[in-house]
Design a protein around this motif. Structure first.
Motif, PDB file in Angstrom:
ATOM      1  N   THR A 301       0.832  -1.213   0.000  1.00 50.54           N
ATOM      2  CA  THR A 301       0.000   0.000   0.000  1.00 50.54           C
ATOM      3  C   THR A 301       0.863   1.259   0.000  1.00 50.54           C
ATOM      4  N   ARG A 302       0.166   2.410  -0.068  1.00 50.43           N
ATOM      5  CA  ARG A 302       0.861   3.712  -0.022  1.00 50.43           C
ATOM      6  C   ARG A 302       1.713   3.836   1.225  1.00 50.43           C
ATOM      7  N   THR A 303       1.267   3.164   2.327  1.00 49.49           N
ATOM      8  CA  THR A 303       2.004   3.297   3.590  1.00 49.49           C
ATOM      9  C   THR A 303       3.028   2.175   3.765  1.00 49.49           C
ATOM     10  N   GLY A 304       3.201   1.320   2.730  1.00 53.66           N
ATOM     11  CA  GLY A 304       4.240   0.288   2.774  1.00 53.66           C
ATOM     12  C   GLY A 304       3.771  -1.041   3.357  1.00 53.66           C
ATOM     13  N   ALA A 305       2.474  -1.168   3.681  1.00 52.37           N
ATOM     14  CA  ALA A 305       1.974  -2.433   4.246  1.00 52.37           C
ATOM     15  C   ALA A 305       1.771  -3.457   3.120  1.00 52.37           C
ATOM     16  N   HIS A 306       2.079  -4.739   3.405  1.00 48.92           N
ATOM     17  CA  HIS A 306       1.825  -5.817   2.447  1.00 48.92           C
ATOM     18  C   HIS A 306       0.421  -6.347   2.702  1.00 48.92           C
ATOM     19  N   VAL A 307      -0.473  -6.179   1.748  1.00 47.85           N
ATOM     20  CA  VAL A 307      -1.875  -6.553   1.965  1.00 47.85           C
ATOM     21  C   VAL A 307      -2.344  -7.515   0.874  1.00 47.85           C
ATOM     22  N   ALA A 308      -3.401  -8.256   1.211  1.00 47.99           N
ATOM     23  CA  ALA A 308      -4.041  -9.122   0.222  1.00 47.99           C
ATOM     24  C   ALA A 308      -5.117  -8.305  -0.478  1.00 47.99           C
ATOM     25  N   ASP A 309      -4.948  -8.065  -1.765  1.00 53.17           N
ATOM     26  CA  ASP A 309      -5.941  -7.289  -2.511  1.00 53.17           C
ATOM     27  C   ASP A 309      -6.363  -8.094  -3.740  1.00 53.17           C
ATOM     28  N   HIS A 310      -7.422  -8.876  -3.560  1.00 55.50           N
ATOM     29  CA  HIS A 310      -7.904  -9.731  -4.651  1.00 55.50           C
ATOM     30  C   HIS A 310      -9.223  -9.193  -5.201  1.00 55.50           C
ATOM     31  N   ARG A 311      -9.390  -7.843  -5.141  1.00 55.40           N
ATOM     32  CA  ARG A 311     -10.591  -7.200  -5.651  1.00 55.40           C
ATOM     33  C   ARG A 311     -10.863  -7.699  -7.067  1.00 55.40           C
ATOM     34  N   ILE A 312     -11.987  -8.221  -7.301  1.00 57.83           N
ATOM     35  CA  ILE A 312     -12.496  -8.776  -8.562  1.00 57.83           C
ATOM     36  C   ILE A 312     -13.078 -10.166  -8.326  1.00 57.83           C
ATOM     37  N   ILE A 313     -12.752 -10.824  -7.192  1.00 57.76           N
ATOM     38  CA  ILE A 313     -13.207 -12.216  -7.071  1.00 57.76           C
ATOM     39  C   ILE A 313     -14.729 -12.308  -6.972  1.00 57.76           C
ATOM     40  N   GLY A 314     -15.389 -11.233  -6.525  1.00 58.80           N
ATOM     41  CA  GLY A 314     -16.859 -11.237  -6.527  1.00 58.80           C
ATOM     42  C   GLY A 314     -17.388 -11.306  -7.948  1.00 58.80           C
ATOM     43  N   LEU A 315     -16.715 -10.593  -8.849  1.00 57.43           N
ATOM     44  CA  LEU A 315     -17.093 -10.621 -10.271  1.00 57.43           C
ATOM     45  C   LEU A 315     -16.806 -12.000 -10.876  1.00 57.43           C
ATOM     46  N   LEU A 316     -15.687 -12.590 -10.504  1.00 56.39           N
ATOM     47  CA  LEU A 316     -15.346 -13.932 -11.029  1.00 56.39           C
ATOM     48  C   LEU A 316     -16.397 -14.945 -10.576  1.00 56.39           C
ATOM     49  N   ASP A 317     -16.788 -14.831  -9.290  1.00 53.81           N
ATOM     50  CA  ASP A 317     -17.818 -15.728  -8.760  1.00 53.81           C
ATOM     51  C   ASP A 317     -19.132 -15.546  -9.534  1.00 53.81           C
ATOM     52  N   MET A 318     -19.460 -14.276  -9.849  1.00 48.68           N
ATOM     53  CA  MET A 318     -20.716 -14.020 -10.575  1.00 48.68           C
ATOM     54  C   MET A 318     -20.636 -14.572 -12.001  1.00 48.68           C
ATOM     55  N   ALA A 319     -19.495 -14.380 -12.651  1.00 47.06           N
ATOM     56  CA  ALA A 319     -19.346 -14.891 -14.029  1.00 47.06           C
ATOM     57  C   ALA A 319     -19.506 -16.413 -14.031  1.00 47.06           C
TER      58      ALA A 319
END
Ligand SMILES: NC(=O)c1ccc[n+]([C@@H]2O[C@H](COP(=O)([O-])OP(=O)(O)OC[C@H]3O[C@@H](n4cnc5c(N)ncnc54)[C@H](O)[C@@H]3O)[C@@H](O)[C@H]2O)c1
Length: 377
Positions: A301-319
């Motif tokens: 992130t902007r503050t240097g934290a290592h984060v899990a960002d899998h934004r889109i999986i809701g769309l994959l589930d819907m597809a």
């Protein structure tokens, strides 16, 4: 099976996450991007090697099955309605609309046409949050009785390139951040039955310090500090503090207190983290999130934290759900319930009373254990 063809409307800050996520997936493929600002669409198209087209052309394209609406909250309902009228399924960023009354016609129109609506956040499908859900469902903390959900910061005008929408209707800490917390709480505890709250606006003008608009001011239309209580149909009640008037604090994002122990759930703005539980007043024990997909860090992130960002999986589930005919998890019905709850915080404060939540909703199905996109089968 061939990937589902999607088109993205709205080429601002968050579109990169979707374009990168789609490029990693075998379930969806971006054909076109569009924006009311043609130059924004051209820029993203060049960066991600897709085509930029006018909004009307994207909506008229028979190849596009799902329109992904990543516009600002004020455009969520009108753009979604246009997509539905064009015969497309819609997946959009939160909130579903600026207010409940605006979202209802979108859901009715989609239902009338037999089309799906999905709406972020999909973070509750992340490994850490699913681990919390599995733990609650097996009774790891007994019967959930109470909890606390907290988002405290000093707003968005110091980092977002065009932050005004965050202070217009459909923004503010409740409508912007509340969807992550309330959706995860519904995932863990089930539907909300009642909301009681106090809301205030500390300053009617906010100064932008981020580029390129540094020095301009924003007129604030929404409450920027809200304290409330969510009563759940299962009998639990959870206090919620959401504010963009706080410089520093020492509170945790989400805690659930049960009859047999407590849970520290990670920040539902991301997909991972280190959920912990206790048995009664014993030591905190880490829940193992390794058996769940989409919990591993993949972004700094902007503050240097290592984060899990899998934004889109809701769309994959819907597809995947559209292909197999099953319900999708990150659904418009869930988002409509959440939006009624979000609106209720300001209503409760203005009207000086409890607000009863009327939109029904079910807890979304858990994601199966496993890894990668097989879990959407
Ligand atoms: N930026 C983030 O980190 C972030 C994170 C999670 C969710 N979101 C959500 O995503 C949505 C978009 O946020 P953003 O930060 O990308 O905003 P942004 O202002 O950076 O981008 C929005 C884009 O939508 C376009 N747009 C607006 N109205 C339109 C219309 N009627 N037709 C076509 N295009 C239109 C704008 O021109 C702009 O390019 C918001 O709902 C926000 O809450 C943003």
């Amino acid at each position: 099976m061939a990937p589902t063809t999607i088109g993205i409307i709205g080429c601002g800050s968050i579109s990169d996450a979707y374009l990168r996520g789609a490029a990693r997936s075998r379930l969806v493929q971006v054909k076109s991007v569009a924006d009311i600002r043609a130059e924004a669409a051209k820029e993203k198209a060049a960066e991600h090697m897709v085509q930029a087209v006018p909004v009307d052309a994207l909506l008229a394209d028979p190849d596009i099955e799902i329109v992904v609406n990543l516009t600002i909250p004020a455009a969520h309902a009108p753009v979604s309605l246009r997509a539905i009228e064009a015969g497309k399924h819609v997946y959009l960023e939160k909130p579903l609309a600026t207010r409940f009354a605006e979202a209802k016609p979108v859901m009715l129109e989609a239902a009338a046409k037999g089309l799906r609506v999905g709406c972020a956040p999909d973070t509750f499908l992340g490994g850490a949050h699913q681990a919390c859900r599995y733990a609650i469902d097996v009774g790891a903390i007994g019967v959930p009785i109470a909890g606390a959900a907290t988002v405290l910061s000093h707003g968005m005008e110091h980092w977002h390139p065009n932050p005004a929408f965050y202070y217009q209707h459909g923004g503010g800490p409740i409508h912007d951040m509340g969807p992550y917390y309330v959706t995860q709480l519904v995932n863990l505890l089930g539907p909300v039955s009642r909301v009681t709250a106090q809301a205030s606006t500390a300053s009617r003008l906010r100064a932008i310090t981020s580029e390129p608009l540094a020095g301009q001011t924003i007129a604030v239309e929404v409450p920027t500090t809200v304290n409330g209580v969510l009563s759940f149909a299962n009998g639990a009640n959870v206090s919620l503090s959401h504010s963009w008037d706080v410089w520093k604090h020492s509170r945790l994002p989400l805690e659930i207190y049960g009859s047999e122990g407590s849970m520290l759930a990670p920040d539902p703005n991301f997909f991972g983290g280190e959920p912990k539980v206790t048995q009664r007043d014993g030591d905190w024990t880490l829940l193992n999130i390794g058996a769940h997909p989409y919990g591993e860090p993949n972004r700094v992130t902007r503050t240097g934290a290592h984060v899990a960002d899998h934004r889109i999986i809701g769309l994959l589930d819907m597809a995947a759900a559209i292909r197999s005919g099953r319900p999708h998890r990150v659904s418009g019905a869930l988002a409509l319930h959440v939006l009624e709850v979000l609106d209720a915080f300001e209503r409760s404060s203005l009207e000086g009373r409890h607000i009863v939540i009327e939109t029904p909703c079910e807890r979304p199905e858990k994601l199966p254990l496993g890894s990668g996109e097989e879990v959407f089968a």
